[in-house]
Design an enzyme around this catalytic site. Structure first.
Site, PDB file in Angstrom:
ATOM      1  N   GLU A 141      26.933  86.127  41.577  1.00 45.66           N
ATOM      2  CA  GLU A 141      27.750  86.223  40.205  1.00 45.66           C
ATOM      3  C   GLU A 141      28.050  84.903  39.897  1.00 45.66           C
ATOM      4  O   GLU A 141      28.641  84.018  40.532  1.00 45.66           O
ATOM      5  CB  GLU A 141      29.111  87.145  40.845  1.00 45.66           C
ATOM      6  CG  GLU A 141      29.798  87.777  39.822  1.00 45.66           C
ATOM      7  CD  GLU A 141      30.748  87.090  39.074  1.00 45.66           C
ATOM      8  OE1 GLU A 141      30.376  86.341  37.908  1.00 45.66           O
ATOM      9  OE2 GLU A 141      32.012  87.113  39.405  1.00 45.66           O
ATOM     10  N   CYS A 162      35.288  83.436  35.062  1.00 42.33           N
ATOM     11  CA  CYS A 162      33.691  83.448  34.667  1.00 42.33           C
ATOM     12  C   CYS A 162      33.585  84.590  33.452  1.00 42.33           C
ATOM     13  O   CYS A 162      32.521  84.362  32.712  1.00 42.33           O
ATOM     14  CB  CYS A 162      32.844  83.906  35.919  1.00 42.33           C
ATOM     15  SG  CYS A 162      33.542  85.233  36.839  1.00 42.33           S
TER      16      CYS A 162
END
Ligand code: ADP
Length: 407
Positions: A186, A220
């Site tokens: 990720e 993110c």
């Protein structure tokens, strides 16, 4: 086979529930430690990060005895030992995202927290010990990147789950190529937040603020590229600037603070460097006029207008409270602009019309698309990206799949 894989599904469930409940009991302590360690504001630790981290354990506790139903006609078995490496932006939450599904699937875990934010992971280790989970099932190892690399290269590790930068993600992928280790990554993002002309203006402005300034932009999936339809551009910018000027920046432990401290000196330098790049690329800057504290690492919420698609501040992940803004006229134009990114983690669409939202969400190359909201997380919902944002999903049933073997 490890001891944990032999514990019956219903017993496993009890252990995981117990961890969740103990975390809830110590939620205040966890929230304060998280804020002290990371610089994030106490309101976010207390109301978002810690409750969500508990919920991940509650949610995955319920899966242990249902795996056979979730994957019918298959024999489900754990992978073995999983190595997990997490970043500093959501220290406890990322630990929960990683540990809970791995345990529910019957694996044992070695987790390395980020070097600047190890405290809540160590507190979690204490909680897990108090839950009575057999020794050795969850192991927390602190250290820098080289410790992470040791974990990645260790021959007893069956799978690596990594959340962090795209640069390190690429290194990890290279290191394990040729081995039979499984991996999920990720990675970074540069997500589009798109405001259509029929959007509810005031809610959209709040959504823009939350999209980019939540957790100082250390997110993110932050909505760091804003696209506003031309006809409402002036009003959005006016309201946005007024709202930015009202944000309270300072002591993360004060419950009235909106924007806390940048996680480290190094990260503050990175962000300031990008702000200088933005100026030198010719974009127009607006920053909050709020007086920053003299001590500590703080960054004023910043927006850039007159940004072009080729600008570095538009293309690269800054991981700070810095927003780039562009306009668009047509839907096709904004789809092209939004997809013009090496990343594909998330997106937001603001519109009064469901059909417009559906149309856009199906064409945006992003793992998560929020409609009329932003930065909302739920353990039942899968999260993950396309392109350089990585692969594999966390959350929901999708988040269990990377931790099991199916035969
Ligand atoms: P950031 O740039 O956001 O700090 P990193 O990707 O550098 O993100 O860090 C995320 C996590 O990866 C941290 O726990 C860090 O210690 C770890 N890490 C850094 N370098 C490596 C590496 N070469 N191999 C494995 N883990 C690493």
């Amino acid at each position: 086979m490890n001891i944990w894989s032999k514990v019956s599904p219903s017993e496993k469930s009890k252990y995981i529930y117990r961890i969740a409940r103990l975390m809830q009991e110590r939620a205040r302590e966890l929230a304060i430690i998280e804020t002290l360690d990371s610089g994030k504001v106490i309101r976010e630790s207390r109301d978002i990060d810690i409750p969500l981290a508990c919920n991940h354990f509650f949610y995955y506790a319920g899966w242990t005895d249902k795996l056979q139903y979730a994957f019918p006609n298959k024999k489900v078995s754990p992978l073995g030992v999983v190595g997990q490496i997490i970043p500093w932006n959501f220290p406890l939450l990322m630990a929960a995202w990683k540990i809970a599904p791995a345990l529910a699937a019957g694996n044992t875990v070695v987790l390395k927290p980020a070097e600047t934010t190890s405290l809540t992971a160590l507190k979690l280790a204490e909680i897990i010990r108090d839950s009575g989970l057999p020794d050795g099932v969850v192991n927390i190892v602190t250290g820098y990147g080289d410790t992470g690399a040791e974990l990645v290269n260790h021959y007893d590790i069956n799978k690596i789950a990594f959340t962090g930068s795209t640069t390190v993600g690429k290194i990890i992928q290279k290191s394990i190529s040729g081995s039979d280790k499984k991996v999920t990554l990720e990675l970074g993002g540069k997500s589009a937040n798109i405001i259509l002309e029929d959007a509810p203006i005031d809610q959209a402005v709040e959504g823009i603020i939350n999209g980019i300034f939540f957790n100082q932009g250390h997110v993110c999936c932050a909505g760091s590229r804003l696209f506003v339809q031309e006809s409402i551009y002036d009003i959005i910018i006016k309201k946005l600037k007024r709202r930015i000027d009202k944000l309270i920046i300072g002591d993360p432990l004060d419950k009235n603070t909106d924007i806390g401290a940048i996680n480290s000196k190094e990260q503050l330098n990175t962000i300031n460097n990008y702000i200088n790049i933005g100026k030198s690329e010719g974009s127009k800057i607006f920053q909050s006029s709020y007086k920053l504290p003299n001590k500590g690492y703080y960054c004023a919420p910043t927006i850039f207008t007159d940004v072009s698609q080729s600008n570095r501040i538009f293309q690269e992940e800054i991981f700070g409270p810095v927003l780039t803004i562009q306009t668009f006229r047509t839907i096709d134009e904004v789809i092209k602009k939004a997809n013009n990114s090496p990343y594909g983690l998330a997106a937001g669409v603001w519109s009064d019309k469901g059909s417009r939202v559906f149309n856009l969400s199906s064409k945006l190359r992003a793992g998560v698309v929020w409609a009329n909201t932003y930065n909302k997380f739920d353990p039942t919902s899968p999260f993950g990206g396309y392109k350089e944002s990585g692969f594999g999903r966390e959350g929901g049933l999708h988040g269990l799949s990377p931790y099991i073997n199916l035969k």
